[in-house]
Motif scaffolding. Structure first.
Motif, mmCIF file in Angstrom:
data_model
loop_
_atom_site.group_PDB
_atom_site.id
_atom_site.type_symbol
_atom_site.label_atom_id
_atom_site.label_comp_id
_atom_site.label_asym_id
_atom_site.label_seq_id
_atom_site.Cartn_x
_atom_site.Cartn_y
_atom_site.Cartn_z
ATOM 1 N N GLY A 21 0.507 -1.540 -0.330
ATOM 2 C CA GLY A 21 -0.239 0.250 0.181
ATOM 3 C C GLY A 21 0.785 1.350 0.082
ATOM 4 O O GLY A 21 0.534 2.976 -0.573
ATOM 5 N N GLY A 22 1.968 1.516 0.962
ATOM 6 C CA GLY A 22 3.038 2.480 1.089
ATOM 7 C C GLY A 22 3.457 2.329 -0.823
ATOM 8 O O GLY A 22 3.924 3.485 -1.082
ATOM 9 N N VAL A 23 3.543 1.460 -1.191
ATOM 10 C CA VAL A 23 4.427 1.964 -2.753
ATOM 11 C C VAL A 23 3.356 2.185 -3.790
ATOM 12 O O VAL A 23 3.715 3.022 -4.431
ATOM 13 C CB VAL A 23 4.585 0.401 -3.666
ATOM 14 N N LEU A 24 1.884 2.110 -3.383
ATOM 15 C CA LEU A 24 0.960 2.146 -4.359
ATOM 16 C C LEU A 24 0.599 3.470 -3.634
ATOM 17 O O LEU A 24 0.468 4.788 -5.390
ATOM 18 C CB LEU A 24 -0.721 0.717 -3.745
ATOM 19 N N SER A 25 0.850 3.953 -2.864
ATOM 20 C CA SER A 25 0.564 5.217 -2.410
ATOM 21 C C SER A 25 1.520 6.488 -2.876
ATOM 22 O O SER A 25 1.470 7.426 -3.630
ATOM 23 C CB SER A 25 0.551 5.822 -0.928
ATOM 24 N N PHE A 35 0.297 11.328 -10.736
ATOM 25 C CA PHE A 35 -0.552 12.091 -10.360
ATOM 26 C C PHE A 35 0.175 13.746 -10.391
ATOM 27 O O PHE A 35 -0.657 14.730 -11.437
ATOM 28 C CB PHE A 35 -1.802 12.016 -9.697
ATOM 29 N N ASN A 36 0.990 14.170 -9.542
ATOM 30 C CA ASN A 36 1.946 15.054 -9.359
ATOM 31 C C ASN A 36 2.524 15.462 -10.668
ATOM 32 O O ASN A 36 2.361 16.165 -10.681
ATOM 33 C CB ASN A 36 2.650 14.868 -8.251
ATOM 34 N N ILE A 82 -2.899 16.504 -7.531
ATOM 35 C CA ILE A 82 -1.860 16.878 -6.399
ATOM 36 C C ILE A 82 -3.037 16.078 -5.260
ATOM 37 O O ILE A 82 -4.006 16.368 -4.548
ATOM 38 C CB ILE A 82 -1.472 18.053 -5.402
ATOM 39 N N PRO A 83 -2.879 14.137 -5.571
ATOM 40 C CA PRO A 83 -3.986 13.740 -4.807
ATOM 41 C C PRO A 83 -4.250 13.579 -3.402
ATOM 42 O O PRO A 83 -4.101 11.939 -2.508
ATOM 43 C CB PRO A 83 -4.083 12.055 -5.707
ATOM 44 N N GLN A 88 -6.580 10.298 3.241
ATOM 45 C CA GLN A 88 -8.309 10.600 3.783
ATOM 46 C C GLN A 88 -9.197 8.642 3.482
ATOM 47 O O GLN A 88 -9.727 8.686 3.807
ATOM 48 C CB GLN A 88 -9.079 12.025 3.722
ATOM 49 N N TRP A 89 -8.640 8.988 2.363
ATOM 50 C CA TRP A 89 -9.266 7.177 1.768
ATOM 51 C C TRP A 89 -8.205 5.977 1.605
ATOM 52 O O TRP A 89 -8.953 5.222 2.551
ATOM 53 C CB TRP A 89 -10.109 8.157 0.247
ATOM 54 N N LEU A 90 -7.762 6.431 0.864
ATOM 55 C CA LEU A 90 -6.548 5.219 0.284
ATOM 56 C C LEU A 90 -6.209 4.785 1.453
ATOM 57 O O LEU A 90 -6.583 3.027 2.345
ATOM 58 C CB LEU A 90 -5.906 5.137 -0.626
#
Length: 458
Positions: free
Chosen positions: A240-244, A251-252, A257-258, A264-266
């Motif tokens: 999950g950390g790698v995905l984040s 996206f940046n 900027i997600p 707040q979600w992922l």
């Protein structure tokens, strides 16, 4: 073949296996009973995840084959016949097993989705993760562990009294986390945030063992489940950390900027859902013969033994006392818990009939070193309490926890010593560890329920 005929065939296979076991003259009837109990428990677990009786017996015998040469001999003579039965009758990968696997998968998806949705429910009442950290700190496990318990209770087909007990205990945890007026800087809030997950995890243990909670074997199975669940959860968290990071930077790169979506979600939804997914992964791999416990214990036991001995030498060399501030207390307690975890996993993975060796002596050195550190921590805590500093919630909790760990480690060291000297069977050490679990549960609930009012919610 009818169910009755299948059960009779299975019992005949158990009788054949027992005849092999009893060829060992050094084995007492009680030893054979204990081995058979382990074998039957393994067969029951494998049948519960969808394997046929013959499949389950084959895999269970293969597992026992890793324990001693006699079981290996039995496995060699009988596994070929059993595999032929499975291939000819088409039971391997049977529709029943596939159906059960799909049901487990859907149950996991539903429970994981429920956990992810539940952590967003407080936002309907104006409680946001970014602004109300104290609320989420003490309630975080209440969003994940009840759903994991639901999944396990569903798989075990838990009865209504057990379901009622689980609901009552999780409800009690929710009340304890939210009924007391704990400020964000309150020490009792920190204690609740640490001890409530422990108390609730042992409630998950009730769902895991279902109606067989008195069985020492089933409690040891839950200890194995705990360790493997933790490893899977860590792997999921790393993924999950790698995905984040991937989402943020990609996206940046296009001007989006997600950060809010990730924070707040992922991450929060993924964390609570990951707890359920990790439990499903442990349950799904029960038909796999390999076990990671021996590898982990063999790797980390020597390292932790060397680290603890080096620390004790440094204490003697420098004559420095132990700092008993909150961060240091948490660190030392975590260290002792890790040592206890290594001991538990080595017990779960060890052949009870194997002769004692160097690794057993290394474990004794590890436990004795941890015992010495626990004594030093206790002396430091009691010294602070009896001096002008007085009692605080942190010191009182640490004092109780170290006393509990002291009793566990001390008797474990005694049993290990007697086992090495061939005066106590290895099963006594396993029974002691599994029988001690309720002590931790009682203490965790005591800290969560009684400490806040006892110390005026400070």
């Amino acid at each position: 073949m009818t169910a009755r005929e299948g059960q009779e065939e299975l019992e005949a296979q158990f009788r054949q296996w027992r005849q092999y076991v009893q060829r060992r003259r050094e084995l007492q009837p009680s030893d054979a009973d204990e081995l058979e109990d382990h074998l039957r428990g393994s067969v029951d677990e494998l049948v519960a995840v969808g394997l046929s009786a013959d499949e389950a017996f084959l895999v269970a015998v293969k597992r026992m084959g890793s324990l001693d040469e006699l079981s290996r001999e039995f496995a060699r003579e009988h596994s070929e016949r059993l595999w032929k039965q499975l291939v000819l009758t088409g039971e391997a990968g049977s529709p029943a097993a596939d159906t059960r696997s799909r049901r487990d998968l859907w149950a996991m998806v539903i429970c994981a989705a429920g956990a992810a949705a539940s952590i967003k429910v407080p936002e309907l009442f104006g409680l946001r993760l970014a602004d109300d950290g104290a609320f989420y700190a003490r309630n975080f496990t209440l969003f994940a562990l009840p759903w994991l318990a639901v999944f396990l209770a569903w798989r075990r087909q838990a009865r209504r009294p057990l379901i009622g007990t689980l609901v009552a205990l999780f409800g009690l945890g929710a009340v304890a986390a939210n009924a007391y007026p704990l400020a964000e800087e309150s020490k009792s809030l920190v204690l609740t945030s640490i001890h409530l997950p422990i108390a609730l995890w042992l409630v998950v243990g009730l769902a895991y063992v279902a109606d067989d909670w008195r069985s020492s074997r089933r409690r040891m199975d839950f200890i194995r489940f705990t360790g493997e669940w933790f490893i899977y959860f860590v792997l999921i968290a790393l993924g999950g950390g790698v995905l984040s990071l991937f989402l943020f930077h990609t996206f940046n790169a296009i001007g989006i900027i997600p950060q809010e979506f990730i924070s707040q979600w992922l991450l929060p939804c993924g964390a609570v859902a990951g707890a359920v997914v990790a439990g499903w992964l442990v349950e799904a791999k029960q038909s796999v013969v390999e076990n990671i416990a021996p590898v982990l214990t063999r790797l980390f036991t020597p390292l932790f033994t060397a680290a603890l001995l080096a620390f004790l030498v440094a204490v003697v060399w420098t004559s420095h006392g132990i700092n008993v501030e909150r961060e240091a207390l948490i660190l030392f307690d975590l260290l002792l818990v890790v040592v206890l975890g290594l001991l538990l996993y080595s017990i779960s993975a060890r052949d009870p009939l194997a002769p004692t060796g160097l690794f057993d002596k290394l474990q004794l050195a590890l436990v004795v070193s941890a015992l010495a550190i626990d004594v030093l921590v206790l002396l430091a805590i009691t010294g602070r309490i009896t001096d002008e500093y007085g009692t605080t919630p942190n010191r009182a909790a640490a004092l109780g926890e170290n006393v509990i760990l002291l009793a566990n480690l001390a008797y474990s060291a005694w049993l290990l010593l007697r086992f090495i000297r061939r005066r106590t069977p290895f099963a006594a050490l396993e029974r002691w560890q599994t029988g001690y679990l309720p002590v931790y549960a009682v203490w965790a609930w005591t800290v969560v329920l009684l400490f806040p009012p006892l110390f005026s919610y400070v």
